[in-house]
Design an enzyme around this catalytic site. Sequence first.
Site, mmCIF file in Angstrom:
data_model
loop_
_atom_site.group_PDB
_atom_site.id
_atom_site.type_symbol
_atom_site.label_atom_id
_atom_site.label_comp_id
_atom_site.label_asym_id
_atom_site.label_seq_id
_atom_site.Cartn_x
_atom_site.Cartn_y
_atom_site.Cartn_z
ATOM 1 N N ALA A 1 24.877 48.635 67.463
ATOM 2 C CA ALA A 1 25.403 48.389 66.115
ATOM 3 C C ALA A 1 25.865 46.949 65.903
ATOM 4 C CB ALA A 1 26.548 49.364 65.832
ATOM 5 N N ASN B 1 28.056 54.585 75.878
ATOM 6 C CA ASN B 1 27.771 55.529 76.964
ATOM 7 C C ASN B 1 27.671 54.826 78.306
ATOM 8 O OD1 ASN B 1 27.192 58.345 75.636
ATOM 9 N ND2 ASN B 1 26.276 56.825 74.295
ATOM 10 N N LYS C 1 18.896 59.759 76.112
ATOM 11 C CA LYS C 1 19.188 58.418 76.645
ATOM 12 C C LYS C 1 20.682 58.187 76.804
ATOM 13 C CE LYS C 1 20.611 56.485 72.620
ATOM 14 N NZ LYS C 1 21.591 55.461 72.236
ATOM 15 N N GLY D 1 29.823 58.220 56.982
ATOM 16 C CA GLY D 1 30.285 57.811 58.298
ATOM 17 C C GLY D 1 30.566 56.321 58.302
#
Length: 335
Positions: free
Chosen positions: A140, A256, A191, A8
């Site tokens: 990140a 999100n 979350k 990934g």
Amino acid sequence: MTRAAVFGAGSWGTAFALVLADAGADVTIWGRRPELCDAINATHTNPDYLPGVGLPPAIRATHDPAEAAHGTDLVVLAVPSQSLRDNLSEWAPALPSSAALVSLMKGVELGTAKRMSEVIDDVTGAGPGRIAAVSGPNLAREIAQRQPAASVVAAADDDLAKAIQRACHSPHFRPYTNHDLVGAELGGAVKNVIALAVGIAAGLGFGDNARASVITRGLAETARLGAALGADAYTFSGLAGLGDLAATCMSPLSRNRSFGEQLGRGKTVAEIVAGTRQVAEGVKSCESILDLAGRHGVDMPIVQHVTGVVRGELTPAEMVGSLLSRSAKPERHGH
């Protein structure tokens, strides 16, 4: 030296590859697009997902799963959660039979309502002695900038958790171990949905009281689901619970949270998806988490209402009104 493969090449996979390299590992990133792999190798950056962040020489990229996995001690899985089963089925024959399998993914599979470690076990048959998850307040870009952060390595097998802890303990990244894989994975998955709700509240113009209320009640919902699935209650007050929830709900770097904010301002799911390269896991996981809660008889009103907004069945304003009009229950009972 640890040899690690990170499957990934998105922002979190790349950032974790950097952590592993800083901890002394030799790291190969598998990327879906050959042109991105070529760019990573040529420029020592990931121009699509972490522009401007230099990557150490110990990191290289390839589009060939067998090349990425060859001779590795540690296989890190960092693809969107809903694509894991199909991808891993393709990669599994190339993975060394002794390698530890580490999930960075925070979701619940649609249709099966399985956590990511369960999907990994389904596909590979690796068993609890080889499967772990890393979860915590790990945005990140901050990790890639080597800002201080802590996380949790969760595994049923204590020796495995400690081995992975050693492999990713860098000068800027402090991993703790935890035996509660169920709780760590649930905290990471739920979350994202709570962050959508906080974003919706922010997009509607509500302030810190509303956001703190959603975060706190969201944590209560997560803990209820965790109790039904046998998780350790203490996990939800730690890094993989409250820590991850707070970072994801409050930071503008959170996909999100940002996605929810755009929903609150009136955009549709399709409009937001069309304008971003990144995946907001909660948009799909809200369905599977609601499914999982239903299978165990757990009431999760915030998850239920966010799902209604994502489906287009509720407007953001209707969601807030419906949540506030629910009958009051004593907080000490977790309702």
